[in-house]
Write an enzyme that holds these catalytic residues in place. Structure first.
Site, PDB file in Angstrom:
ATOM      1  N   MET A  78       5.710  37.764 -55.921  1.00  0.00           N
ATOM      2  CA  MET A  78       6.313  36.779 -55.027  1.00  0.00           C
ATOM      3  C   MET A  78       7.176  35.770 -55.792  1.00  0.00           C
ATOM      4  O   MET A  78       7.123  35.684 -57.012  1.00  0.00           O
ATOM      5  CB  MET A  78       5.222  36.042 -54.244  1.00  0.00           C
ATOM      6  N   HIS A  79       7.966  35.013 -55.043  1.00  0.00           N
ATOM      7  CA  HIS A  79       8.656  33.794 -55.499  1.00  0.00           C
ATOM      8  C   HIS A  79       9.864  34.018 -56.400  1.00  0.00           C
ATOM      9  O   HIS A  79      10.594  33.082 -56.690  1.00  0.00           O
ATOM     10  CB  HIS A  79       7.704  32.842 -56.242  1.00  0.00           C
ATOM     11  N   ASP A 237       2.680  40.325 -52.760  1.00  0.00           N
ATOM     12  CA  ASP A 237       1.563  41.063 -53.357  1.00  0.00           C
ATOM     13  C   ASP A 237       0.195  40.661 -52.822  1.00  0.00           C
ATOM     14  O   ASP A 237      -0.641  41.522 -52.522  1.00  0.00           O
ATOM     15  CB  ASP A 237       1.615  40.999 -54.877  1.00  0.00           C
TER      16      ASP A 237
END
Length: 479
Positions: A78-79, A237
């Site tokens: 992520m991110h 995830d």
């Protein structure tokens, strides 16, 4: 026979998993490099994710009837910030979730813009890991790259875009950007204005189980797949792992006892934590979830065994005789802490050491300290309206049997170890199946072991936990 592919686009590798309606057929991994060009920087080349995903799928499918593959879906780190120009060229290497360069931007967002503004518009406060501070960093430090910006996307969505040509994301991954209105499941215009991008730069948002299109004809031909193979957008995830473990109903909890310790609690209703560093995100099941992360879980154990004891053996079995007896305590803030305190400067400590303290007691204290950190986060999540009465648990830390007994007794809940531990990859494959109308998840949700709290230990650890809560204010003063 129907087949479904899950691609788990991780930080060190992509894991491709092929499942049928009833069983896992094949699993293949492909590594790719991680770059650290400066201290605190962490980057990858998006092209590596795609190329290795394609290579992994070729190996994954070599012995099966490829015409039976119905859908591909994704789990992803992520991110991360992926930037494309108007010709879909990658502008610069992706800035990853574990990159720390945006400290100034985080301070600006939390302190000058204000946490209340962020919470009102996104449901979360700023962390260096999130995407919005990274966008601001590029704006502030690389204006020539920012001027080329046409598309902003997340890691798994880049792979999905290359496979399908569809510019898309899902609610769970979007919620980790800090420019997404988590409650209303849409982009937040006030946040976009703050970071100098618009909705035109962003993908359309889908639920994790929705098909966004078909595989591109040239990619289908390269892989030997039907051009009718669906691309299902998938999830971040942790949200994908929740699907993989069956953490999908209100109050369901999954604890990942890995390098870090992650707590995922599903909830039907949106609420955000305005006092602590607990994340509120969208879940891959169309609901919401709380996410908390203690940074050094199994890595605390590894540090103790490999770097301090230096024996390759942590004396966990011998430590069991001190359970419910030892006063030694450990604060597991070896790299600062994320949830619930969001303090990058604080550090860990041992307390109550004496001339009689043994190595085994200190080993036990390390395991207890991580369990106390998990409890602190779950207590806060419960105070927000959740009701965690049992939890799935997975990750490398589950191999230490006394740790499972400790976590169950300190949290005073039953722990369930899933039969299958393919996490995000399995979750992605199950989302692929759901995206084409086949909800097969119940075929994959077995439990191989249940760990119950030791009632003789519960009261002792309640009292010790109250002492543990007093350690952080002391450590903060010393940092």
């Amino acid at each position: 026979m129907n087949y479904y592919i899950g691609l788990d686009v991780g930080t060190s590798s992509v894991k491709a998993i092929l499942i049928s309606d009833t069983e896992i057929v094949n699993v293949v991994s492909r590594d790719y490099p991680l770059y650290f060009p400066k201290p605190t920087y962490s980057e990858q080349n998006p092209e590596d994710w795609y190329n290795q995903s394609v290579d992994a799928m070729k190996e994954l499918l070599k012995d099966v009837d490829k015409s039976c593959v119905k859908a591909i879906s994704f789990s992803g780190q992520m991110h991360g910030l992926v930037m494309l120009d108007k010709d879909d060229n990658v502008i610069r290497p992706a800035i990853l979730w574990n990159d720390g360069r945006s400290e100034k931007e985080v301070a600006y967002l939390n302190n000058e813009i204000g946490k209340d503004f962020l919470l009102d518009n996104t449901g979360n406060i700023a962390f260096a890991g999130f995407t919005a501070p990274k966008v601001l960093w590029v704006y502030n430090n690389e204006p020539e790259n920012f001027a080329k910006l046409d598309k902003v996307m997340l890691p798994k969505d880049y792979v999905a875009y290359m496979l399908s040509g569809v510019f898309a994301t899902d609610t769970s991954d979007a919620a980790g950007t800090l420019y997404f209105d988590t409650k209303n499941r849409t982009w937040s215009k006030p946040m976009l204005d703050l970071i100098h991008i618009s909705e035109d730069n962003l993908p359309k948002v889908y639920e994790s189980y929705e098909a966004v299109g078909n595989i591109k004809a040239d990619v289908a031909a390269e892989l030997g797949l039907s051009a009718d193979t669906k691309i299902v957008i998938g999830a971040g995830d942790n949200a994908a792992s929740a699907i993989g473990t069956g953490t999908v109903n209100d109050g369901d909890c999954n604890i990942s006892l890995g390098t870090s310790g992650t707590i995922f609690v599903c909830t039907n209703n949106f609420n955000c934590d305005r006092e602590n560093a607990i994340h509120s995100f969208c879940s891959a099941s169309g609901k919401y979830h709380y996410l908390a992360c203690t940074l050094t879980a199994a890595s605390s154990q590894k540090w103790w065994i490999d770097d301090i004891v230096k024996s390759g053996y942590g004396f966990e079995d011998e430590a069991e005789k001190f359970m419910g007896k030892s006063d030694v305590m450990f604060l597991p803030y070896l790299m600062g802490e994320r949830s619930p305190i969001n303090d990058t400067n604080v550090r860990g400590m041992f307390t109550n050491l004496s001339m009689n303290t043994t190595q085994e007691e200190m080993t036990l204290a390390v395991l207890e300290g991580v369990a106390f950190s998990l409890k602190q986060n779950i207590d806060i999540i419960n105070a927000l309206g959740a009701n965690v009465v049992k939890s799935k648990i997975c990750g490398g830390g589950t191999k230490t049997k006394i740790w499972l007994k400790l976590v169950a007794s300190i949290l005073d809940i039953e722990l369930e170890i899933p039969t299958l531990e393919h996490g995000g990859g399995l979750g992605a494959a199950l989302l692929a199946a759901k995206g084409v109308g086949n909800d097969i998840a119940d075929n994959y949700y077995g439990i191989k072991q249940t760990i119950k709290p030791d009632k003789s230990l519960v009261e002792f650890y309640k009292a010790k936990y109250e002492k543990y809560l007093k350690l952080y204010p002391l450590a903060k003063e010393l940092a």
